[in-house]
Design a protein around this motif. Structure first.
Motif, PDB file in Angstrom:
ATOM      1  N   ILE A 187       0.836  -1.204   0.000  1.00  0.00           N
ATOM      2  CA  ILE A 187       0.000   0.000   0.000  1.00  0.00           C
ATOM      3  C   ILE A 187       0.871   1.254   0.000  1.00  0.00           C
ATOM      4  N   ASN A 188       1.950   1.251   0.777  1.00  0.00           N
ATOM      5  CA  ASN A 188       2.858   2.409   0.773  1.00  0.00           C
ATOM      6  C   ASN A 188       3.502   2.602  -0.586  1.00  0.00           C
ATOM      7  N   LEU A 189       3.874   1.525  -1.249  1.00  0.00           N
ATOM      8  CA  LEU A 189       4.444   1.627  -2.592  1.00  0.00           C
ATOM      9  C   LEU A 189       3.417   2.199  -3.576  1.00  0.00           C
ATOM     10  N   PHE A 190       2.183   1.742  -3.446  1.00  0.00           N
ATOM     11  CA  PHE A 190       1.116   2.213  -4.319  1.00  0.00           C
ATOM     12  C   PHE A 190       0.876   3.716  -4.130  1.00  0.00           C
ATOM     13  N   ILE A 191       0.845   4.157  -2.881  1.00  0.00           N
ATOM     14  CA  ILE A 191       0.664   5.583  -2.580  1.00  0.00           C
ATOM     15  C   ILE A 191       1.839   6.380  -3.121  1.00  0.00           C
ATOM     16  N   THR A 192       3.050   5.861  -2.976  1.00  0.00           N
ATOM     17  CA  THR A 192       4.225   6.547  -3.494  1.00  0.00           C
ATOM     18  C   THR A 192       4.143   6.698  -5.006  1.00  0.00           C
TER      19      THR A 192
END
Length: 75
Positions: free
Chosen positions: A67-72
């Motif tokens: 999820i953090n990668l997706f937001i980034t």
């Protein structure tokens, strides 16, 4: 184009230029761009709400990293 304005207005003056009105959804660049912007804003808000929701919940490390990668990538 300066987001959120289209020209100098929120809604372009030629939004419903073509007749019948339904043809504006495909043939009118101003209408297509407005729909595109609306979908983009809704998508960003949904993803942000999902990210905030998962921060409050106890999710797995893999899901949290994904999820953090997706937001980034979204930013």
């Amino acid at each position: 184009n300066n987001f959120p304005l289209m020209g100098e207005n929120i809604l372009p003056p030629d939004l419903f230029f073509y007749k019948p009105l339904i043809s504006n959804l495909i043939n009118n660049p101003a209408t297509v761009q407005l729909i595109h912007r609306i979908i983009a804003v809704i998508l960003i808000l949904n993803i942000t709400c999902f990210w905030l929701y998962t921060k409050k919940k106890n999710v797995s490390k893999l899901l949290n990293n994904t999820i953090n990668l997706f937001i980034t990538m979204l930013i």
